[in-house]
Scaffold this active site. Structure first.
Site, mmCIF file in Angstrom:
data_model
loop_
_atom_site.group_PDB
_atom_site.id
_atom_site.type_symbol
_atom_site.label_atom_id
_atom_site.label_comp_id
_atom_site.label_asym_id
_atom_site.label_seq_id
_atom_site.Cartn_x
_atom_site.Cartn_y
_atom_site.Cartn_z
ATOM 1 C CG HIS A 60 -2.131 -0.734 1.187
ATOM 2 N ND1 HIS A 60 -2.713 -1.297 2.306
ATOM 3 C CD2 HIS A 60 -2.947 -1.059 0.155
ATOM 4 C CE1 HIS A 60 -3.819 -1.933 1.963
ATOM 5 N NE2 HIS A 60 -3.984 -1.801 0.666
ATOM 6 C CB CYS B 278 -3.151 0.271 8.715
ATOM 7 S SG CYS B 278 -1.987 -0.050 7.371
#
Length: 245
Positions: A144, A238
């Site tokens: 990511h 996150c």
């Protein structure tokens, strides 16, 4: 992410609450996403949408195990009166998008290569009305964008160059010549998976090198222990979806 590595669930919950308390102590408002049975990855709330100017561009998860999370995020944003747009392209929300409102009049940086499709970048640009710069991720350890790049304030980024393709490295160097450059140790410790309010930088306590770098640049590092959540492939960023009204 290694299912053979045991996780201390009780400690994981305690660490999550400590992160929440840290954000509250810094003066931020925290909204909680109601957990759903069978969806343990909901703790990584950043992946459910990406919000700019009161519009949330929803997620369409690559892996079926997380697909149902998208509906919970849609319901959350709509309950608060936000405009929510469900995507047609595969993307994992703020995990692969970063927004810098004061850079070039408002710029979105977007990662692709592992979890989010490049086509989602064009879709996000149409939905959010901001220019999107596509950056190709090439190291599977940094799947990511938020594991390889972070916004420290409204115009400043920190990133690990080797997580990106050579061409994307050139783009970042041209756009952000004064960026802080992380090293591999910073990135592996999830030191780039951080949340910053422009002054305080909340980051994984294991990332001591990254803490030193942001301190040298004039920010105040706020370390938080997230060892158990790190085993699931995430850290501070996150767990936090940033709301931009």
């Amino acid at each position: 992410m290694d299912v053979t590595t045991p996780v201390d669930s009780e400690l994981a919950v305690k660490q999550w609450y400590r992160l929440r308390e840290t954000l509250l102590d810094l003066g931020h408002t925290v909204h909680e996403l109601t957990p759903e049975p069978g969806l343990p990855d909901m703790v990584y709330a950043a992946n459910g949408a990406f919000v700019v100017d009161g519009t949330s561009y929803g997620a369409r998860f690559r892996h079926r195990q997380r697909a149902a999370e998208a509906e919970s995020h849609r319901a959350f944003y709509e309950a608060y009166g936000w405009r929510h747009v469900s995507p047609t392209e595969t993307n994992e929300g703020e995990g692969d998008f970063a927004y810098l409102p004061d850079a070039y009049g408002g710029l979105i940086l977007a990662g692709y290569g592992f979890r989010t499709s490049a086509a989602a970048h064009a879709e996000a640009q149409e939905v959010l009305g901001r220019p999107v710069v596509s950056l190709r991720l090439v190291d599977p350890r940094f799947y990511h964008l938020d594991t390889a790049l972070a916004a420290l304030d409204d115009r400043t980024v920190v990133y690990f160059p080797e997580a990106f393709s050579p061409a994307s490295q050139q783009v970042l160097a041209q756009l952000f010549p004064d960026a802080i450059r992380a090293d591999e140790a910073d990135a592996v410790a999830f030191g780039l998976n951080l949340v910053s309010d422009g002054r305080h930088v909340v980051l994984n306590s294991e990332a001591t090198g990254m803490a030193a770098k942001v301190a040298a640049a004039g920010y105040l590092p706020v370390p938080v222990e997230l060892s158990e959540l790190k085993k699931g492939g995430g850290s501070v960023k996150c767990c936090v979806a940033e709301l931009r009204p």
